[in-house]
Scaffold this motif. Structure first.
Motif, short mmCIF file in Angstrom:
data_model
loop_
_atom_site.label_atom_id
_atom_site.label_comp_id
_atom_site.label_asym_id
_atom_site.label_seq_id
_atom_site.Cartn_x
_atom_site.Cartn_y
_atom_site.Cartn_z
N GLU A 193 0.83 -1.20 0.00
CA GLU A 193 0.00 0.00 0.00
C GLU A 193 0.87 1.26 0.00
OE1 GLU A 193 -0.45 -2.65 1.88
OE2 GLU A 193 -2.40 -3.37 1.17
N GLU A 194 1.96 1.22 0.80
CA GLU A 194 2.89 2.36 0.81
C GLU A 194 3.57 2.52 -0.54
OE1 GLU A 194 5.14 1.19 4.36
OE2 GLU A 194 5.44 3.34 4.71
N GLU A 195 3.89 1.38 -1.15
CA GLU A 195 4.55 1.43 -2.45
C GLU A 195 3.67 2.21 -3.45
OE1 GLU A 195 7.56 0.16 -2.93
OE2 GLU A 195 7.76 0.25 -5.11
N PHE A 196 2.36 1.95 -3.39
CA PHE A 196 1.45 2.70 -4.26
C PHE A 196 1.41 4.17 -3.87
CE2 PHE A 196 -0.51 -1.38 -5.53
CZ PHE A 196 -0.71 -1.13 -6.88
N LEU A 197 1.29 4.42 -2.57
CA LEU A 197 1.08 5.79 -2.10
C LEU A 197 2.33 6.64 -2.22
CD1 LEU A 197 -0.79 7.84 -0.52
CD2 LEU A 197 0.40 7.04 1.54
N ALA A 198 3.47 6.09 -1.80
CA ALA A 198 4.61 6.95 -1.51
C ALA A 198 5.80 6.78 -2.45
CB ALA A 198 5.05 6.73 -0.06
N THR A 199 5.63 6.05 -3.56
CA THR A 199 6.65 6.14 -4.60
C THR A 199 6.05 7.00 -5.71
OG1 THR A 199 5.93 4.13 -5.74
CG2 THR A 199 7.62 3.88 -4.05
N SER A 200 6.89 7.43 -6.62
CA SER A 200 6.46 8.47 -7.56
C SER A 200 6.13 7.91 -8.93
CB SER A 200 7.56 9.52 -7.67
OG SER A 200 7.75 10.13 -6.42
N PRO A 201 4.92 8.14 -9.38
CA PRO A 201 4.46 7.55 -10.64
C PRO A 201 4.86 8.33 -11.90
CG PRO A 201 2.69 8.79 -9.64
CD PRO A 201 3.87 8.89 -8.70
N ARG A 202 4.36 7.86 -13.03
CA ARG A 202 4.51 8.60 -14.29
C ARG A 202 3.59 9.82 -14.25
NH1 ARG A 202 6.37 6.98 -18.98
NH2 ARG A 202 6.02 4.75 -18.80
N GLN A 203 4.08 10.96 -14.74
CA GLN A 203 3.30 12.18 -14.63
C GLN A 203 2.18 12.23 -15.66
OE1 GLN A 203 6.58 12.03 -14.78
NE2 GLN A 203 6.68 11.97 -16.99
N PRO A 204 1.02 12.70 -15.23
CA PRO A 204 -0.09 12.87 -16.16
C PRO A 204 0.14 14.11 -17.02
CG PRO A 204 -0.78 13.41 -13.92
CD PRO A 204 0.68 13.08 -13.87
N THR A 205 -0.40 14.08 -18.23
CA THR A 205 -0.18 15.20 -19.14
C THR A 205 -1.47 15.63 -19.82
OG1 THR A 205 0.30 13.61 -20.90
CG2 THR A 205 2.18 14.53 -19.74
N ILE A 206 -1.51 16.90 -20.13
CA ILE A 206 -2.57 17.45 -20.98
C ILE A 206 -1.84 18.03 -22.18
CG2 ILE A 206 -4.45 19.12 -21.14
CD1 ILE A 206 -4.40 19.15 -18.01
N THR A 207 -2.14 17.51 -23.34
CA THR A 207 -1.36 17.88 -24.53
C THR A 207 -2.26 18.46 -25.60
OG1 THR A 207 0.17 16.08 -24.10
CG2 THR A 207 0.21 17.02 -26.30
N ARG A 208 -1.89 19.62 -26.08
CA ARG A 208 -2.56 20.20 -27.24
C ARG A 208 -1.59 20.01 -28.40
NH1 ARG A 208 -7.53 21.04 -28.65
NH2 ARG A 208 -7.41 22.02 -30.67
N ILE A 209 -2.04 19.36 -29.46
CA ILE A 209 -1.12 19.09 -30.57
C ILE A 209 -1.75 19.48 -31.88
CG2 ILE A 209 -1.92 16.67 -30.64
CD1 ILE A 209 0.86 15.93 -31.78
N SER A 210 -0.93 20.03 -32.76
CA SER A 210 -1.38 20.15 -34.15
C SER A 210 -0.22 19.80 -35.06
CB SER A 210 -2.01 21.52 -34.38
OG SER A 210 -1.17 22.37 -35.05
N GLN A 211 -0.57 19.07 -36.11
CA GLN A 211 0.43 18.66 -37.10
C GLN A 211 -0.14 18.90 -38.49
OE1 GLN A 211 2.95 14.98 -35.69
NE2 GLN A 211 0.84 14.40 -35.44
N GLY A 212 0.75 19.20 -39.41
CA GLY A 212 0.29 19.44 -40.77
C GLY A 212 1.14 18.72 -41.80
N CYS A 213 0.56 18.56 -42.99
CA CYS A 213 1.34 17.98 -44.09
C CYS A 213 0.96 18.68 -45.38
CB CYS A 213 1.10 16.48 -44.19
SG CYS A 213 -0.59 16.03 -44.67
N ASP A 214 1.79 18.48 -46.38
CA ASP A 214 1.46 19.05 -47.68
C ASP A 214 0.56 18.08 -48.46
OD1 ASP A 214 3.02 17.05 -48.78
OD2 ASP A 214 4.75 18.35 -49.21
N GLY A 215 0.26 18.41 -49.68
CA GLY A 215 -0.66 17.60 -50.47
C GLY A 215 -0.18 16.18 -50.70
N ASN A 216 1.13 15.97 -50.56
CA ASN A 216 1.67 14.63 -50.77
C ASN A 216 1.87 13.86 -49.48
OD1 ASN A 216 1.92 15.14 -53.54
ND2 ASN A 216 3.84 16.25 -53.14
N GLY A 217 1.45 14.46 -48.38
CA GLY A 217 1.60 13.75 -47.11
C GLY A 217 2.91 14.02 -46.40
N LYS A 218 3.72 14.92 -46.95
CA LYS A 218 4.97 15.23 -46.25
C LYS A 218 4.67 16.16 -45.09
CE LYS A 218 9.44 15.78 -47.77
NZ LYS A 218 9.90 14.59 -47.07
#
Ligand SMILES: Cc1cc2nc3c(=O)[nH]c(=O)nc-3n(C[C@H](O)[C@H](O)[C@H](O)COP(=O)(O)OP(=O)(O)OC[C@H]3O[C@@H](n4cnc5c(N)ncnc54)[C@H](O)[C@@H]3O)c2cc1C
Lengths: 761, 325
Positions: free
Chosen positions: A274-299
């Motif tokens: 139970e302590e292992e769950f409570l008191a060791t440090s987990p992976r951090q949660p993230t909120i991500t806003r992403i945008s990606q673009g490509c040209d007409g050929n998919g590059k």
């Protein structure tokens, strides 16, 4: 690389018999004479003032030897990446994992009973549990000495002109993706034993995966405690898994040190599950806003990402994961224009740490999910957009990574063929396929000034070889890999090699087990040491055999002339000749390998790693439209590993990483509800069981990395990096809904399906 | 964990005497997989533990008339029993899914029922199989219908010191089939998010159930059912029970009534699922959201009935049951 005898072979782990027979000594098994047992009291509230703390009843319990509170921490000592974390908190608590008192007693039972007798009166304060709330102007400050809950960290990378690229892009995909807290679930829970000698030198038995850095942390602490010029010896018992959780020192270790100092006795602190769950440090949660673009050929034309990370109440390595998130953000596929910013924000939640992949899984989830969305907008097959933009050898990426070996295209094709992508993709019949790729550091990572590792090899009169390495065995198999490399170079059997890797008094310096670096760095270090010792051996053998050094070779512990096999001498004899001669010598070689990689400059450019690891995961799923359950039917994990030093261990890393990734994708999450952990046990924390393992095919792609030992690159972390987006993409292909928030639970899938059909939930 | 006395009586009478001697502070322990967890969590601090493991009278499976199962029979023994697999399939479905093999080897059905968790896996099967609970007390033995045995969360109709001897179920013919579906997030080591059990007895108007060979097909049950459209399969009797979606394991009685006497079709089962969903009272918890649980009652009730029906019309042992479920 023909004729290899040990490297490239499926050799079982050296420590497997010890573990299988129960003889391995874990921290749980360790008992020193006179040892006391410690127990920690944690805060009852996520945010509160401590009005009164009365330890008198605990102190009076027979068998209790010491009770410590924040007042007993000398000179306001704090630890952690930003030195914002006192081992025992006083005045105010900022999370429910805050340590506020600790007991040492003659048995664990008495210590457990004693902490229950400590009386604490709190005044509860309103907490902040949402990083977005915490960023708002006027939000209460967690640490009053700071000006803002946003940590002062420089996470920003810009390349080219994203705004201009947006205007020129033919297609743009944009969305938000979120990820959860997940924890390492090491089989062995955390723990240590701290012990002082009469001169106040510290020996600490610790589960750390960074012995040299931990030694330094403890030395610093001793200094603050008023113990100047002392020695610290870190000894590691058998470690039951790390995955990054042991990459930083923890409050419990400083508490054990303080209790040992107070009682003059060795003190052991070992976590319950139970302590292992409570008191060791987990992976951090993230909120991500992403945008990606490509040209007409998919590059691909640009990638823009803004991220917010919940830092929790204190700061450990979790706050530095954006530096590794930059690796995929700048360099997964060829993207000319990049803009990335990340903010880490204090909240009254648990604080985060390193976890296999170090931010890469969160970033890759957003990038690879969004890439599929972009492919859909552009009307290109998801495979095609990845082929078009795949990294290649010789490329220099926006962060100035110099790509040497790169098997990404091969990995993609392996997945396409083995999944039967052509026939399976795009059916929308409840079954679907998806893929996602990864880039990770594969030739160490220069995050500190040094990225080195030392090795000492000594051979004794009987022809046995001791390899003393700075790197640690935490279950990943480094011991075996290092032995294989030395066996190969020297020409002695695996059984004649003893690897010593768990004592800072003996072992040379190493940065630690992180960044998938051990095979690459410790392997190269051992390789160099083995070559040096071999030269010494050959020189003596040459004299004895009357043959030039160049004519000699060694196999199975026998040195012989390549011209005339009859001319030979056993290694043991050579050693005795060297040793028992008047004015004799002993045979020892040392080697320090620090890879030729670069620290980032102020703009986060620099060749962080000597080589980069690539991989692609492909998955076929079946989605139950009525229940929202996702079943994995087939899983292909293709990894460019340079060269597999030990295919069996390597597959183990891929299976293990893949499964950890499946847990991340489909079920695991720590439920922190307004500062309280609601599922700190294996019943409600849904780590997959052996019955949940999907059929995984580990595909090894060998690109022969010139800088790696025998061509090898790192593989410790990559296995879980692309799992979640591969599964999310497959779910989309199966039923046409995109889950943008991990984990992909049946509820989320079903809700999305119903919403798509216009039904209310 | 505190220390306590541990007794190993060999008869029910001896066990009850020990309990009385403990002044009511003793706790019966069978497999201990619930009791020990509670003790370690410090939610239970017994004066003494009275083990029922050596009490022979509690460890029996009697198939001479109907089915009688002792309270100390382990889940694994239940899961492997041939008759239970054939005629009381819902029960073997449930027993085979409890925890893990290690748990099933020690944990008992008596413990599962007396612990009275709303999530107890064997509760719904016992409800649909019309089980009665045989209880030994100071004044002798009595039998209580299982539906009256569950009083509420962690509460059962046991008087002080009373011991559950076992469970008795009526005989069922081959026209009766049953099934239990445990809805979980994991394949093992998981409590149900919800559980649904169903039992149906089927009659074909005028005829025996068609040619069995023709039914030895791996085709989906929905398609198989279509072959019976002209023959009119009638549901003579039905039971439906739901777990985790109310304070105690419950019968969905409205749904049962709606199913009884009707001509079977998948469409009908959809309706029955909806009725069952309207009868339950699920709550939001960290283990599952109420809306989802309710919706799953709808879906899984339908599936459980289909499965039970399938077991009547395709009772083939050789390809059963991995073929489908
Ligand atoms: C890891 C793990 C996984 C589990 N998974 C599941 C699961 O999937 N599904 C599930 O339903 N349960 C599960 N459980 C709970 C538990 O295993 C079951 O409820 C089990 O059937 C309890 O039986 P037992 O013999 O161990 O009971 P015990 O712990 O011995 O007793 C349980 C209770 O019943 C009382 N009792 C026992 N026998 C009698 C009797 N004859 N007369 C009167 N009172 C009696 C005891 O006093 C106690 O109150 C799990 C438990 C663990 C630890």
């Amino acid at each position: 690389m023909e004729g290899l005898k040990y490297v490239g072979k499926r050799i079982p782990k050296k420590d497997a018999p010890l573990k299988a027979t129960g003889q391995a000594v874990y921290i749980q098994d360790l008992k020193l004479p006179g040892m006391l047992y410690g127990k920690i009291l944690y805060s009852k509230y996520p945010h509160a003032k401590i009005l009164r703390l009365d330890v008198s009843k605990a102190a009076a319990l027979p068998g209790v030897r010491a009770v410590l509170t924040g007042a007993d921490v000398p000179n306001n000592f704090k630890f952690g990446f930003l030195k914002d974390n006192p081992p025992l908190k006083s005045g105010k608590v900022l999370s429910t994992r805050d340590e506020i008192a600790a007991v040492a007693a003659i048995t664990q039972e008495i210590a457990d009973e004693a902490v229950d007798l400590i009386e604490v009166e709190y005044e509860e304060l309103p907490g902040i549990f949402d990083p977005i709330e915490a960023m708002k102007e006027g939000a209460a400050l967690l640490h009053e000495e700071t000006k803002s809950n946003v940590l002062k960290l420089p996470w920003k990378f810009v390349n080219g002109d994203v705004e201009a690229a947006k205007k020129e892009s033919a297609f743009i995909a944009e969305d938000s993706y979120t990820t959860q807290w997940v924890t390492h679930c090491c089989l062995g829970t955390s723990g240590c034993v701290a012990s002082f000698d009469v001169s106040n030198n510290l020996t600490i038995y610790s589960n750390t995966q960074i012995p040299s850095l931990a030694q330094n942390d403890f030395l610093e602490a001793l200094k603050v405690f008023g113990l100047k010029n002392k020695r610290v010896r870190v000894i590691q018992n058998t470690i039951g898994g790390g995955f990054g959780s042991k990459l930083d020192t923890y409050a419990y270790e400083y508490i054990a040190i303080l209790l040992a100092l107070r009682t003059r006795k060795p003190v052991k602190v070992v976590f319950s599950r139970e302590e292992e769950f409570l008191a060791t440090s987990p992976r951090q949660p993230t909120i991500t806003r992403i945008s990606q673009g490509c040209d007409g050929n998919g590059k691909l034309t640009f990638r823009e990402i803004e991220m917010v990370l919940d830092n929790g109440a204190y700061t450990s390595w979790g706050a530095t994961t954006p530096s590794v998130m930059m690796v995929p953000i700048s360099s997964l596929y060829k993207v000319p224009n990049i803009k990335y910013t990340a903010k880490c924000v204090y909240t009254n939640n648990t604080y985060s740490q390193a976890f296999r992949g170090y931010g890469n899984p969160q970033a890759t989830f957003a990038i690879e999910s969004c890439l599929d969305e972009l492919a859909i907008k552009a009307g290109i097959d998801p495979v095609e957009i990845r082929r078009i933009n795949a990294n290649e050898p010789g490329e220099v990426t926006p962060q100035n990574f110099r790509i040497t070996s790169c098997g990404l295209k091969d990995c993609i094709e392996e997945v396409v063929n083995r999944l039967d992508w052509k026939n399976k993709h795009g059916k929308r019949n409840g079954r679907g396929v998806g893929m996602a790729s990864l880039i990770h550091v594969g030739g160490a990572a220069r995050v500190y000034k040094s990225d080195g590792c030392g090795t000492i090899i000594k051979v004794d009169d009987n022809g046995k070889v001791d390899v003393i390495t700075g790197s640690s065995e935490i279950g990943q198999g480094s011991e075996t890999i290092i032995a294989q490399i030395v066996a190969e170079v020297l020409g002695v059997g695996m059984d004649d090699i003893n690897v010593i890797n768990n004592d800072t008094d003996v072992c040379p310096w190493d940065v630690g087990v992180h960044a998938s670096r051990t095979t690459f760095v410790a392997g190269n270090s051992a390789l160099g040491a083995a070559e040096k010792i071999k030269a010494q051996i050959m020189e003596i053998a040459a004299k004895n055999l009357g043959e030039p050094v160049e004519a000699l070779d060694m196999q199975d512990g026998v040195i012989f002339s390549k011209n005339d096999r009859e001319k030979n001498i056993p290694l043991a004899k050579v050693l005795r000749k060297a040793h028992y001669t008047l004015g004799g010598r002993m045979l020892v070689a040392e080697n320090f390998y620090d890879p030729p990689n670069e620290n980032f400059d102020q703009t986060f450019r620099g060749n962080l790693s000597v080589a980069y690891a690539y991989g692609t995961h492909g998955v076929e799923v079946e989605v139950d439209r009525e229940t929202g359950q996702v079943k994995i039917l087939n899983y292909i994990a293709a990894h460019d590993v340079g060269k597999a030093i030990n295919p069996m261990l390597l597959e183990g890393q891929i299976y293990g990483g893949g499964l950890q990734g499946v847990g991340y994708a489909l079920g695991e999450r720590m439920i922190w509800d307004r500062g309280y952990l609601k599922n700190g046990n294996f019943l409600d924390y849904k780590m997959p069981t052996v019955r949940d393992i999907p059929p995984v095919q580990a595909v090894i792609v060998e690109s022969d990395e010139q800088a790696g030992p025998f061509g090898a690159k790192g593989i410790g972390e990559p296995g879980l990096v692309p799992t979640a987006p591969a599964i999310a993409n497959a779910v989309y292909d199966a039923v046409g809904v995109r889950i943008k928030d991990l984990p992909i639970t049946p509820e989320k899938v079903l809700r999305a399906l119903k919403e798509k059909e216009g039904q209310k939930v | 964990m505190g220390s306590f006395e541990y007794y190993k009586p060999e008869s029910v009478a001896e066990a009850m005497a020990l309990m009385e001697g403990s002044g009511g502070k003793g706790v019966y322990i069978s497999g201990g997989t619930d009791v020990m967890v509670l003790i370690r969590q410090r939610k239970l601090s017994p004066g003494c533990l009275i083990s029922l493991r050596n009490v022979r009278d509690l460890d029996y499976v009697d198939t001479s008339s109907g089915l009688a199962v002792g309270s100390a029979v382990t889940h694994n023994a239940i899961a492997k029993n041939d008759l239970i697999q054939k005629r009381y399939t819902a029960l073997s479905d449930a027993a085979s899914k409890v925890g893990s093999l290690q748990i099933r080897n020690v944990a008992t059905m008596g413990g599962n029922i007396c612990n009275a968790a709303p999530s107890a896996d064997t509760a719904c099967p016992l409800l649909v199989l019309d089980a009665s609970v045989v209880i030994a007390g100071k004044s002798g033995e009595r039998a209580v219908p299982i539906d009256e045995f569950f009083l509420g969360p962690n509460k059962v109709a046991l008087g002080p010191g009373e011991i559950v001897k076992g469970f008795a179920m009526p005989a069922f013919s081959e026209k009766t089939g049953s099934a239990y579906i445990k809805h979980t997030r994991r394949q093992a080591m998981d409590l149900p998010m919800l559980g649904v059990a169903a039992r149906v007895t089927i009659r074909i108007d005028g005829n025996e159930i068609g040619c069995r060979d023709a039914l030895c097909t791996i085709d989906n049950i929905s398609n198989v059912l279509k072959r019976f459209e002209d023959e009119k399969l009638v549901c003579e009797d039905a039971r439906i029970a739901l777990g985790v979606v109310a304070p105690r394991p419950m019968r969905a009685k409205k749904a049962e009534t709606a199913l009884k006497g009707k001509v079977i079709s998948e469409g009908l089962f959809e309706e029955i699922g909806e009725i069952a969903a309207s009868e339950c009272q699920p709550r939001d918890s960290i283990r599952g959201e109420a809306w989802y649980r309710r919706d799953m009652v709808r879906v899984l009730t339908k599936r459980a009935i289909l499965r039970a029906v399938d077991r009547v019309i395709r009772p083939d042992d050789t390809i059963w049951p991995e073929r489908l479920w």
